[in-house]
Design a protein around this motif. Structure first.
Motif, PDB file in Angstrom:
ATOM      1  N   VAL A 170       0.927  -1.088  -0.098  1.00  0.00           N
ATOM      2  CA  VAL A 170       0.068   0.155   0.076  1.00  0.00           C
ATOM      3  C   VAL A 170       0.900   1.193  -0.071  1.00  0.00           C
ATOM      4  O   VAL A 170       1.776   1.412   0.756  1.00  0.00           O
ATOM      5  CB  VAL A 170      -0.909   0.166   1.120  1.00  0.00           C
ATOM      6  N   VAL A 171       0.520   2.286  -1.010  1.00  0.00           N
ATOM      7  CA  VAL A 171       1.504   3.074  -1.095  1.00  0.00           C
ATOM      8  C   VAL A 171       0.581   4.289  -1.048  1.00  0.00           C
ATOM      9  O   VAL A 171      -0.106   4.708  -2.005  1.00  0.00           O
ATOM     10  CB  VAL A 171       2.329   3.513  -2.512  1.00  0.00           C
ATOM     11  N   ASP A 172       0.543   5.141   0.168  1.00  0.00           N
ATOM     12  CA  ASP A 172      -0.182   6.383   0.517  1.00  0.00           C
ATOM     13  C   ASP A 172       0.323   7.307   1.588  1.00  0.00           C
ATOM     14  O   ASP A 172       0.772   6.686   2.319  1.00  0.00           O
ATOM     15  CB  ASP A 172      -1.408   5.546   1.099  1.00  0.00           C
ATOM     16  N   ASP A 173       0.258   8.446   1.511  1.00  0.00           N
ATOM     17  CA  ASP A 173       0.895   9.523   2.444  1.00  0.00           C
ATOM     18  C   ASP A 173       0.200   9.447   3.693  1.00  0.00           C
ATOM     19  O   ASP A 173       0.436   9.918   4.688  1.00  0.00           O
ATOM     20  CB  ASP A 173       1.070  10.671   1.722  1.00  0.00           C
ATOM     21  N   GLU A 174      -1.094   9.044   3.702  1.00  0.00           N
ATOM     22  CA  GLU A 174      -2.015   9.203   4.827  1.00  0.00           C
ATOM     23  C   GLU A 174      -1.744   8.016   5.782  1.00  0.00           C
ATOM     24  O   GLU A 174      -2.021   6.892   5.537  1.00  0.00           O
ATOM     25  CB  GLU A 174      -3.395   9.244   4.489  1.00  0.00           C
ATOM     26  N   VAL A 175      -1.109   8.090   6.794  1.00  0.00           N
ATOM     27  CA  VAL A 175      -0.934   6.859   7.890  1.00  0.00           C
ATOM     28  C   VAL A 175      -1.943   6.169   8.032  1.00  0.00           C
ATOM     29  O   VAL A 175      -2.050   4.935   8.233  1.00  0.00           O
ATOM     30  CB  VAL A 175      -0.034   7.344   9.050  1.00  0.00           C
ATOM     31  N   GLU A 176      -3.266   6.887   8.323  1.00  0.00           N
ATOM     32  CA  GLU A 176      -4.334   5.963   8.807  1.00  0.00           C
ATOM     33  C   GLU A 176      -4.891   5.106   7.660  1.00  0.00           C
ATOM     34  O   GLU A 176      -5.263   3.937   7.785  1.00  0.00           O
ATOM     35  CB  GLU A 176      -5.563   7.323   8.971  1.00  0.00           C
ATOM     36  N   ILE A 177      -4.794   5.623   6.457  1.00  0.00           N
ATOM     37  CA  ILE A 177      -5.220   4.626   5.313  1.00  0.00           C
ATOM     38  C   ILE A 177      -4.320   3.443   5.298  1.00  0.00           C
ATOM     39  O   ILE A 177      -4.678   2.373   4.907  1.00  0.00           O
ATOM     40  CB  ILE A 177      -5.040   5.401   3.912  1.00  0.00           C
ATOM     41  N   CYS A 178      -2.894   3.645   5.411  1.00  0.00           N
ATOM     42  CA  CYS A 178      -1.938   2.553   5.357  1.00  0.00           C
ATOM     43  C   CYS A 178      -2.302   1.638   6.444  1.00  0.00           C
ATOM     44  O   CYS A 178      -2.296   0.427   6.149  1.00  0.00           O
ATOM     45  CB  CYS A 178      -0.542   3.106   5.587  1.00  0.00           C
ATOM     46  N   LEU A 179      -2.133   2.128   7.636  1.00  0.00           N
ATOM     47  CA  LEU A 179      -2.986   1.326   8.694  1.00  0.00           C
ATOM     48  C   LEU A 179      -4.026   0.464   8.443  1.00  0.00           C
ATOM     49  O   LEU A 179      -4.179  -0.694   8.702  1.00  0.00           O
ATOM     50  CB  LEU A 179      -2.578   1.808  10.239  1.00  0.00           C
ATOM     51  N   LEU A 180      -5.251   1.351   8.222  1.00  0.00           N
ATOM     52  CA  LEU A 180      -6.445   0.641   7.957  1.00  0.00           C
ATOM     53  C   LEU A 180      -6.423  -0.473   6.599  1.00  0.00           C
ATOM     54  O   LEU A 180      -6.848  -1.728   7.141  1.00  0.00           O
ATOM     55  CB  LEU A 180      -7.543   1.561   7.613  1.00  0.00           C
ATOM     56  N   LEU A 181      -5.828  -0.198   5.368  1.00  0.00           N
ATOM     57  CA  LEU A 181      -5.848  -0.955   4.441  1.00  0.00           C
ATOM     58  C   LEU A 181      -4.928  -1.968   4.766  1.00  0.00           C
ATOM     59  O   LEU A 181      -5.169  -3.448   4.382  1.00  0.00           O
ATOM     60  CB  LEU A 181      -5.333  -0.277   3.404  1.00  0.00           C
ATOM     61  N   SER A 182      -3.644  -1.900   5.486  1.00  0.00           N
ATOM     62  CA  SER A 182      -2.972  -3.077   5.499  1.00  0.00           C
ATOM     63  C   SER A 182      -3.472  -3.968   6.394  1.00  0.00           C
ATOM     64  O   SER A 182      -3.033  -5.069   6.411  1.00  0.00           O
ATOM     65  CB  SER A 182      -1.244  -2.697   5.771  1.00  0.00           C
ATOM     66  N   GLY A 183      -3.882  -3.537   7.624  1.00  0.00           N
ATOM     67  CA  GLY A 183      -4.633  -4.452   8.514  1.00  0.00           C
ATOM     68  C   GLY A 183      -5.840  -5.263   7.943  1.00  0.00           C
ATOM     69  O   GLY A 183      -5.923  -6.316   8.321  1.00  0.00           O
ATOM     70  N   MET A 184      -6.709  -4.497   7.223  1.00  0.00           N
ATOM     71  CA  MET A 184      -7.803  -5.123   6.668  1.00  0.00           C
ATOM     72  C   MET A 184      -7.155  -6.264   5.705  1.00  0.00           C
ATOM     73  O   MET A 184      -7.838  -7.462   5.413  1.00  0.00           O
ATOM     74  CB  MET A 184      -8.577  -4.236   5.703  1.00  0.00           C
ATOM     75  N   LEU A 185      -6.145  -6.218   4.726  1.00  0.00           N
ATOM     76  CA  LEU A 185      -5.686  -7.054   3.830  1.00  0.00           C
ATOM     77  C   LEU A 185      -4.968  -8.413   4.752  1.00  0.00           C
ATOM     78  O   LEU A 185      -5.251  -9.299   4.342  1.00  0.00           O
ATOM     79  CB  LEU A 185      -4.549  -6.338   3.062  1.00  0.00           C
ATOM     80  N   ARG A 186      -4.231  -7.893   5.966  1.00  0.00           N
ATOM     81  CA  ARG A 186      -3.733  -9.085   6.510  1.00  0.00           C
ATOM     82  C   ARG A 186      -4.685  -9.877   7.193  1.00  0.00           C
ATOM     83  O   ARG A 186      -4.740 -11.133   7.095  1.00  0.00           O
ATOM     84  CB  ARG A 186      -2.851  -8.290   7.770  1.00  0.00           C
ATOM     85  N   LYS A 187      -5.918  -9.589   7.544  1.00  0.00           N
ATOM     86  CA  LYS A 187      -7.040 -10.170   8.111  1.00  0.00           C
ATOM     87  C   LYS A 187      -7.794 -11.008   6.864  1.00  0.00           C
ATOM     88  O   LYS A 187      -8.132 -12.111   7.339  1.00  0.00           O
ATOM     89  CB  LYS A 187      -7.970  -9.307   8.659  1.00  0.00           C
ATOM     90  N   MET A 188      -7.588 -10.484   5.689  1.00  0.00           N
ATOM     91  CA  MET A 188      -8.014 -11.451   4.516  1.00  0.00           C
ATOM     92  C   MET A 188      -6.980 -12.413   4.083  1.00  0.00           C
ATOM     93  O   MET A 188      -7.283 -12.982   3.352  1.00  0.00           O
ATOM     94  CB  MET A 188      -7.964 -10.199   3.536  1.00  0.00           C
ATOM     95  N   PHE A 238      -3.701 -11.770   3.368  1.00  0.00           N
ATOM     96  CA  PHE A 238      -2.543 -11.433   2.674  1.00  0.00           C
ATOM     97  C   PHE A 238      -1.216 -10.988   3.402  1.00  0.00           C
ATOM     98  O   PHE A 238      -1.312 -10.670   4.636  1.00  0.00           O
ATOM     99  CB  PHE A 238      -2.868 -10.161   1.460  1.00  0.00           C
ATOM    100  N   GLY A 239      -0.035 -10.973   2.886  1.00  0.00           N
ATOM    101  CA  GLY A 239       1.108 -10.453   3.348  1.00  0.00           C
ATOM    102  C   GLY A 239       1.023  -8.784   3.118  1.00  0.00           C
ATOM    103  O   GLY A 239       0.542  -8.788   1.769  1.00  0.00           O
ATOM    104  N   ALA A 240       0.812  -7.972   3.702  1.00  0.00           N
ATOM    105  CA  ALA A 240       0.830  -6.365   3.481  1.00  0.00           C
ATOM    106  C   ALA A 240       1.883  -5.703   3.999  1.00  0.00           C
ATOM    107  O   ALA A 240       2.261  -5.723   5.518  1.00  0.00           O
ATOM    108  CB  ALA A 240      -0.680  -6.073   3.849  1.00  0.00           C
ATOM    109  N   GLU A 241       2.385  -4.729   3.175  1.00  0.00           N
ATOM    110  CA  GLU A 241       3.394  -3.759   3.755  1.00  0.00           C
ATOM    111  C   GLU A 241       2.840  -2.525   3.093  1.00  0.00           C
ATOM    112  O   GLU A 241       1.929  -2.238   2.490  1.00  0.00           O
ATOM    113  CB  GLU A 241       4.769  -4.007   3.416  1.00  0.00           C
ATOM    114  N   TYR A 242       3.273  -1.235   3.673  1.00  0.00           N
ATOM    115  CA  TYR A 242       3.037   0.192   3.230  1.00  0.00           C
ATOM    116  C   TYR A 242       4.412   0.942   3.009  1.00  0.00           C
ATOM    117  O   TYR A 242       5.240   0.898   3.840  1.00  0.00           O
ATOM    118  CB  TYR A 242       1.880   0.540   4.147  1.00  0.00           C
TER     119      TYR A 242
END
Length: 123
Positions: free
Chosen positions: A7-25, A27-31
């Motif tokens: 996930v490449v986004d300058d908003e920390v909240e978006i990175c945390l939200l999306l990577s957390g959601m993807l891990r629960k699904m 996936f391996g997720a980084e930002y």
């Protein structure tokens, strides 16, 4: 082996939200928070999917698409952006993006994009 997503986004909240959601699904997720940080991560690992914001502090997300494709031609690029005009959508597709999700997004929009691109997930 589970799919790796960046996930490449300058908003920390978006990175945390999306990577957390993807891990629960399942996936391996980084930002990353910038084009340069994204380039650094892409140089170190192949990602199956890259979620990419268009407006980053050090440039446009569009500039990262060719680097993603060079590192892994099979990677799928999903644009996530508050700029949801036809010009942005057309440019994203012409640059090689596979999907465009407007902000704000929800889990259903993320799941739909992954399913549309045939990326298997556990939830």
């Amino acid at each position: 082996m589970k799919e790796q997503i960046l996930v490449v986004d300058d908003e920390v909240e978006i990175c945390l939200l999306l990577s957390g959601m993807l891990r629960k699904m399942g996936f391996g997720a980084e930002y990353a928070h910038s084009v340069s940080e994204g380039i650094d991560k892409i140089g170190k690992r192949e990602y199956d999917v890259v979620f990419l914001d268009l407006n980053l502090p050090d440039g446009l997300g569009f500039h990262l698409i060719p680097k993603v494709k060079k590192a892994n031609p099979h990677s799928k690029v999903i644009i996530i952006s508050a700029y949801d005009g036809s010009v942005e959508r057309q440019r994203a597709m012409s640059e090689g993006a596979h999907f465009f999700i407007p902000k704000p997004f929800n889990k259903k929009m993320i799941v739909n994009a992954l399913e549309e691109l045939h990326i298997p997930h556990s939830t």
